[in-house]
Design a protein around this motif. Structure first.
Motif, short mmCIF file in Angstrom:
data_model
loop_
_atom_site.label_atom_id
_atom_site.label_comp_id
_atom_site.label_asym_id
_atom_site.label_seq_id
_atom_site.Cartn_x
_atom_site.Cartn_y
_atom_site.Cartn_z
N GLN A 198 0.36 18.64 -20.41
CA GLN A 198 0.72 18.71 -19.02
C GLN A 198 -0.12 18.25 -18.16
O GLN A 198 -1.80 18.36 -18.90
N THR A 199 0.27 16.56 -17.25
CA THR A 199 -0.84 16.08 -16.66
C THR A 199 -1.56 17.31 -16.01
O THR A 199 -1.38 18.18 -15.38
N GLU A 200 -3.10 17.03 -15.65
CA GLU A 200 -4.23 17.21 -15.14
C GLU A 200 -4.16 16.38 -13.65
O GLU A 200 -4.10 15.30 -13.33
N VAL A 201 -3.60 17.69 -12.76
CA VAL A 201 -3.04 16.31 -11.55
C VAL A 201 -4.56 16.48 -10.74
O VAL A 201 -5.55 17.50 -10.33
N GLY A 202 -4.40 15.23 -10.07
CA GLY A 202 -5.73 15.39 -9.24
C GLY A 202 -6.19 15.65 -8.27
O GLY A 202 -5.54 16.07 -7.63
N ARG A 203 -7.42 16.19 -7.50
CA ARG A 203 -8.01 17.18 -7.35
C ARG A 203 -7.97 15.90 -5.55
O ARG A 203 -8.36 14.65 -5.77
#
Length: 318
Positions: A198-203
């Motif tokens: 899964q894509t790591e969502v940017g903070r």
């Protein structure tokens, strides 16, 4: 991504709180970005786990002394410490002239390049991993809030699975890592999304000070993982806040609520709320939490680890 508070007092330092300064540590690239640099900031850095040699960017919100008086001393010390290849500084129009005057009258020479960027609303910095944008706040002098956005990262690519499927390495791997559908030489169609995690969502981190409540702060902080917002005054001192164009605890909470932020961290506290006084900082915290429960008070040298969001599924590009 770690936030270290180097100064959380407003106007003047106290025995327990220095004036404004926040460090954003980016371990994946061994860099530190500073936001404001009040008097004594370099001393605070020396007392922390941060390394001066890793400072690469400094973002200044406005020209008041409690946000800028430490800047020249820090830059001079960086040169003596054999610091960086370059430091980029971002801030209001007067910042460049201020630093030039400091260098001229103190006869200070930097042994490394220093580039000053005059900001205006919009994106002020961007590379492959991050973007930083700013928006005007409402204060007695031109002031800007900053939004740091970490870009989404592709999920982990399963090389072993690709080998089992006998996918030839090379350019195809790059397309598959991006979640694209590719056609192999033998005619098979491979969906890259099935080979990636899964894509790591940017903070997203937003820093707003000094300002009274304003809609531009709400817009800048939209959907932020962390909103760092000044709370100079208690709610009962709202008249002072309006006169001096600063925020109360409840104003900070209203910004966080309106922006749908995940976490509010209040900072920039007036010394009038020191322990033992009729109103203390714990009262400001209670006021803010009555509006936005997920609120914390910053303190000098506190380090906050910005959590990652729940990953989202990769959508294949056909």
């Amino acid at each position: 991504m770690q936030i270290t508070f180097l100064g959380t007092s407003s106007g003047v330092p106290t025995r327990s709180r220095n004036v404004s300064g926040i460090a954003l540590r980016l371990p994946q690239r061994a860099e530190v970005w500073l936001f404001d640099c009040g008097e004594g900031t370099q001393h605070q850095i020396l007392r922390s786990d941060l390394r001066v040699s890793q400072i690469r960017r400094i973002f200044v919100t406005h020209m008041h002394g409690d946000h800028t008086f430490g800047l020249m001393g820090l830059l001079a010390s960086c040169g003596l410490a054999g610091n960086p290849e370059r430091i980029d500084i971002y801030g209001p129009p007067d910042l460049d002239e201020y630093l030039k005057a400091c260098r001229r009258y103190s006869q200070t020479h930097f042994s490394y390049p220093v580039k000053v960027h005059t900001v205006k609303p919009g994106v002020v910095f961007e590379d492959e991993e991050f973007s930083v944008s700013c928006a005007p706040l409402k204060h007695r002098v031109p002031a800007f809030g900053y939004r740091i956005t970490e870009k989404d990262r592709p999920g982990h690519f399963d090389v072993e699975k690709a080998k089992v499927l006998e996918i030839p390495s090379g350019p195809l791997y790059g397309k598959l890592k991006r979640g694209e559908v590719v056609v192999l030489p033998d005619g098979r169609k491979i969906n890259g999304a099935e080979l990636c995690g899964q894509t790591e969502v940017g903070r997203k981190v937003v820093y707003c000070t000094d300002t009274v409540y304003c809609e531009s702060a709400v817009e800048l902080a939209h959907d932020a993982d962390v909103l760092i917002h000044e709370a100079t005054f208690a709610h009962q001192d709202a008249e002072l806040a309006y006169q001096r164009l600063h925020s109360t605890s409840t104003m900070a909470a209203q910004v966080a609520l309106g922006a749908h932020a995940k976490q509010l961290i209040m900072t920039h506290f007036s010394p009038r709320y020191a322990p033992g006084n009729s109103i203390e900082l714990r009262d400001l915290l209670e006021e803010a939490r009555s509006i936005f429960p997920n609120t914390q008070l910053a303190s000098d040298f506190w380090t906050y680890e910005v959590p990652r969001r729940i990953a989202k599924s990769v959508v294949a590009k056909v």
